[in-house]
Design a protein around this motif. Structure first.
Motif, PDB file in Angstrom:
ATOM      1  N   GLU A  48      -6.094  -6.398  -5.578  1.00  0.00           N
ATOM      2  CA  GLU A  48      -4.987  -7.284  -5.943  1.00  0.00           C
ATOM      3  C   GLU A  48      -3.677  -6.528  -5.811  1.00  0.00           C
ATOM      4  N   ALA A  49      -2.681  -7.198  -5.244  1.00  0.00           N
ATOM      5  CA  ALA A  49      -1.339  -6.634  -5.149  1.00  0.00           C
ATOM      6  C   ALA A  49      -0.345  -7.646  -5.704  1.00  0.00           C
ATOM      7  N   VAL A  50       0.631  -7.143  -6.457  1.00  0.00           N
ATOM      8  CA  VAL A  50       1.686  -7.987  -7.021  1.00  0.00           C
ATOM      9  C   VAL A  50       3.025  -7.328  -6.706  1.00  0.00           C
ATOM     10  N   ASN A  51       3.941  -8.103  -6.156  1.00  0.00           N
ATOM     11  CA  ASN A  51       5.295  -7.612  -5.903  1.00  0.00           C
ATOM     12  C   ASN A  51       6.106  -7.824  -7.179  1.00  0.00           C
ATOM     13  N   ASN A  52       6.466  -6.739  -7.847  1.00  0.00           N
ATOM     14  CA  ASN A  52       7.198  -6.815  -9.111  1.00  0.00           C
ATOM     15  C   ASN A  52       8.712  -6.863  -8.913  1.00  0.00           C
ATOM     16  N   SER A  53       9.173  -6.808  -7.672  1.00  0.00           N
ATOM     17  CA  SER A  53      10.612  -6.785  -7.421  1.00  0.00           C
ATOM     18  C   SER A  53      11.147  -8.197  -7.207  1.00  0.00           C
ATOM     19  N   ASP A  54      12.462  -8.292  -7.024  1.00  0.00           N
ATOM     20  CA  ASP A  54      13.086  -9.597  -6.784  1.00  0.00           C
ATOM     21  C   ASP A  54      13.453  -9.789  -5.313  1.00  0.00           C
ATOM     22  N   VAL A  55      12.828  -8.997  -4.433  1.00  0.00           N
ATOM     23  CA  VAL A  55      13.026  -9.139  -2.990  1.00  0.00           C
ATOM     24  C   VAL A  55      11.667  -9.068  -2.283  1.00  0.00           C
ATOM     25  N   ALA A  56      11.609  -9.632  -1.085  1.00  0.00           N
ATOM     26  CA  ALA A  56      10.385  -9.509  -0.283  1.00  0.00           C
ATOM     27  C   ALA A  56      10.207  -8.048   0.124  1.00  0.00           C
ATOM     28  N   VAL A  57       8.977  -7.569   0.041  1.00  0.00           N
ATOM     29  CA  VAL A  57       8.691  -6.172   0.355  1.00  0.00           C
ATOM     30  C   VAL A  57       7.441  -6.101   1.225  1.00  0.00           C
ATOM     31  N   THR A  58       7.498  -5.234   2.234  1.00  0.00           N
ATOM     32  CA  THR A  58       6.354  -5.028   3.121  1.00  0.00           C
ATOM     33  C   THR A  58       5.751  -3.656   2.841  1.00  0.00           C
ATOM     34  N   GLY A  59       4.429  -3.629   2.808  1.00  0.00           N
ATOM     35  CA  GLY A  59       3.732  -2.374   2.575  1.00  0.00           C
ATOM     36  C   GLY A  59       2.547  -2.226   3.504  1.00  0.00           C
ATOM     37  N   THR A  60       2.121  -0.990   3.685  1.00  0.00           N
ATOM     38  CA  THR A  60       0.947  -0.667   4.483  1.00  0.00           C
ATOM     39  C   THR A  60       0.084   0.283   3.669  1.00  0.00           C
ATOM     40  N   ALA A  61      -1.220   0.066   3.716  1.00  0.00           N
ATOM     41  CA  ALA A  61      -2.139   0.904   2.952  1.00  0.00           C
ATOM     42  C   ALA A  61      -2.730   1.998   3.830  1.00  0.00           C
ATOM     43  N   SER A  62      -2.654   3.231   3.332  1.00  0.00           N
ATOM     44  CA  SER A  62      -3.417   4.325   3.938  1.00  0.00           C
ATOM     45  C   SER A  62      -4.692   4.454   3.121  1.00  0.00           C
ATOM     46  N   TYR A  63      -5.713   5.072   3.693  1.00  0.00           N
ATOM     47  CA  TYR A  63      -7.010   5.068   3.023  1.00  0.00           C
ATOM     48  C   TYR A  63      -7.816   6.297   3.385  1.00  0.00           C
ATOM     49  N   ASN A  64      -8.788   6.590   2.544  1.00  0.00           N
ATOM     50  CA  ASN A  64      -9.795   7.602   2.838  1.00  0.00           C
ATOM     51  C   ASN A  64     -10.960   7.403   1.895  1.00  0.00           C
ATOM     52  N   VAL A  65     -12.018   8.155   2.123  1.00  0.00           N
ATOM     53  CA  VAL A  65     -13.165   8.130   1.228  1.00  0.00           C
ATOM     54  C   VAL A  65     -13.465   9.551   0.780  1.00  0.00           C
ATOM     55  N   ALA A  66     -14.116   9.647  -0.349  1.00  0.00           N
ATOM     56  CA  ALA A  66     -14.585  10.937  -0.868  1.00  0.00           C
ATOM     57  C   ALA A  66     -16.029  10.754  -1.289  1.00  0.00           C
ATOM     58  N   PRO A  67     -16.866  11.726  -1.045  1.00  0.00           N
ATOM     59  CA  PRO A  67     -16.578  12.991  -0.380  1.00  0.00           C
ATOM     60  C   PRO A  67     -16.213  12.782   1.085  1.00  0.00           C
ATOM     61  N   GLU A  68     -15.426  13.728   1.629  1.00  0.00           N
ATOM     62  CA  GLU A  68     -14.898  13.580   2.982  1.00  0.00           C
ATOM     63  C   GLU A  68     -15.973  13.356   4.034  1.00  0.00           C
ATOM     64  N   VAL A  69     -17.102  14.021   3.903  1.00  0.00           N
ATOM     65  CA  VAL A  69     -18.164  13.898   4.914  1.00  0.00           C
ATOM     66  C   VAL A  69     -18.695  12.464   5.008  1.00  0.00           C
ATOM     67  N   ALA A  70     -18.494  11.669   3.982  1.00  0.00           N
ATOM     68  CA  ALA A  70     -18.949  10.275   3.997  1.00  0.00           C
ATOM     69  C   ALA A  70     -18.101   9.405   4.914  1.00  0.00           C
ATOM     70  N   GLY A  71     -16.906   9.857   5.281  1.00  0.00           N
ATOM     71  CA  GLY A  71     -16.035   9.069   6.144  1.00  0.00           C
ATOM     72  C   GLY A  71     -16.677   8.703   7.461  1.00  0.00           C
ATOM     73  N   TYR A  72     -17.490   9.576   7.996  1.00  0.00           N
ATOM     74  CA  TYR A  72     -18.152   9.317   9.271  1.00  0.00           C
ATOM     75  C   TYR A  72     -19.151   8.166   9.163  1.00  0.00           C
ATOM     76  N   TYR A  73     -19.647   7.901   7.954  1.00  0.00           N
ATOM     77  CA  TYR A  73     -20.683   6.881   7.754  1.00  0.00           C
ATOM     78  C   TYR A  73     -20.175   5.624   7.052  1.00  0.00           C
ATOM     79  N   PHE A  74     -18.913   5.609   6.658  1.00  0.00           N
ATOM     80  CA  PHE A  74     -18.344   4.453   5.968  1.00  0.00           C
ATOM     81  C   PHE A  74     -17.645   3.585   7.007  1.00  0.00           C
ATOM     82  N   ASP A  75     -18.197   2.404   7.275  1.00  0.00           N
ATOM     83  CA  ASP A  75     -17.675   1.517   8.316  1.00  0.00           C
ATOM     84  C   ASP A  75     -17.003   0.297   7.696  1.00  0.00           C
ATOM     85  N   LYS A  76     -15.747   0.052   8.095  1.00  0.00           N
ATOM     86  CA  LYS A  76     -15.035  -1.155   7.673  1.00  0.00           C
ATOM     87  C   LYS A  76     -15.149  -2.198   8.781  1.00  0.00           C
TER      88      LYS A  76
END
Length: 187
Positions: free
Chosen positions: A93-121
C-alpha cells in the motif's frame, strides 16, 4: 614515429579505453546483477514455474521510503508461506501524504543475496513509475515464485526464509522530463 609520439599515442589509447570502460560499467553491472542475482537482484519471468515442490518457503515483506518522498508505504502482509515453485501474490500500500501529485519508483532486492538468482517476479509495481495524486491511496500487487532449482544449489539449498524489500524514491515523471527537455535546434 618518435618515442614522444609513441608515448602520446599510448596515453591517448589508455584514456579512450578508460572512458569506454567507465561508460560501459553501469549497463554491464546492471546486466551482471540481473543474470547472477548479485546483491539480491531478483529475476523476471513471463510465466510461473512449471514445477512445484512439496517444500515450504517463507517470504517476508519489507517497505522503506526515501526521506524526500512524502509517502506512507507498507506491505499489506508481513509474510507468506508457499511451496517452492508456487506462484505467490502479495500487495503493498502507498499513500501520498502531500498536497501535490508525486511520482515514485521502487528499487528492490532480496535477502539473503544468493536467493536473488532464484526469486522470480512475474508482475510488479516496481517495473513502472507510480504517480499518486494528493491524498491518494493505492494497493500495488507483486506476483512471484521461488525457482525450484534453489534446492539443487549447494550455496542456496539451505534457504527457507527470503525477505523481499522495496524502497520508494521520488522521481520526475518520464513525460514531464521529456516536456522539460530543451527542444532540438532544427535549421
Amino acid at each position: 614515429m618518435s618515442p614522444e609520439g609513441k608515448t602520446v599515442t599510448a596515453l591517448v589509447a589508455v584514456v579512450l579505453t578508460m572512458g569506454a570502460l567507465a561508460w560501459a560499467a553501469v549497463p554491464f553491472y546492471d546486466w551482471f546483477c540481473r543474470v547472477t542475482g548479485y546483491g539480491g537482484t531478483t529475476q523476471v519471468s513471463q510465466t510461473g514455474s512449471d514445477t512445484v515442490l512439496d517444500e515450504v518457503i517463507r517470504v517476508r515483506f519489507d517497505a522503506n521510503v526515501d526521506p524526500n518522498l512524502d509517502w506512507t508505504f507498507r506491505p499489506m502482509q508481513t509474510s507468506m508461506e508457499l511451496k517452492i515453485g508456487e506462484t505467490g501474490l502479495a500487495f503493498y500500500e502507498a499513500v501520498n501524504n502531500s498536497d501535490v501529485a508525486v511520482t515514485g519508483t521502487a528499487s528492490y532486492n532480496v535477502a539473503p543475496e544468493v536467493a536473488g538468482y532464484y526469486f522470480d517476479k512475474i508482475e510488479c509495481f516496481c517495473f513502472t513509475e507510480q504517480t499518486l495524486q494528493p491524498g491518494e491511496r493505492i494497493e500495488m500487487p507483486v506476483s512471484f515464485f521461488v525457482d525450484p532449482e534453489l534446492v539443487g544449489d549447494r550455496d542456496a539449498s539451505w534457504i527457507r526464509d527470503i525477505t523481499l524489500s522495496y524502497t520508494f524514491h521520488r522521481t520526475e515523471p518520464k513525460q514531464a522530463a521529456l516536456d522539460a527537455a530543451p527542444a532540438a535546434n532544427v535549421n
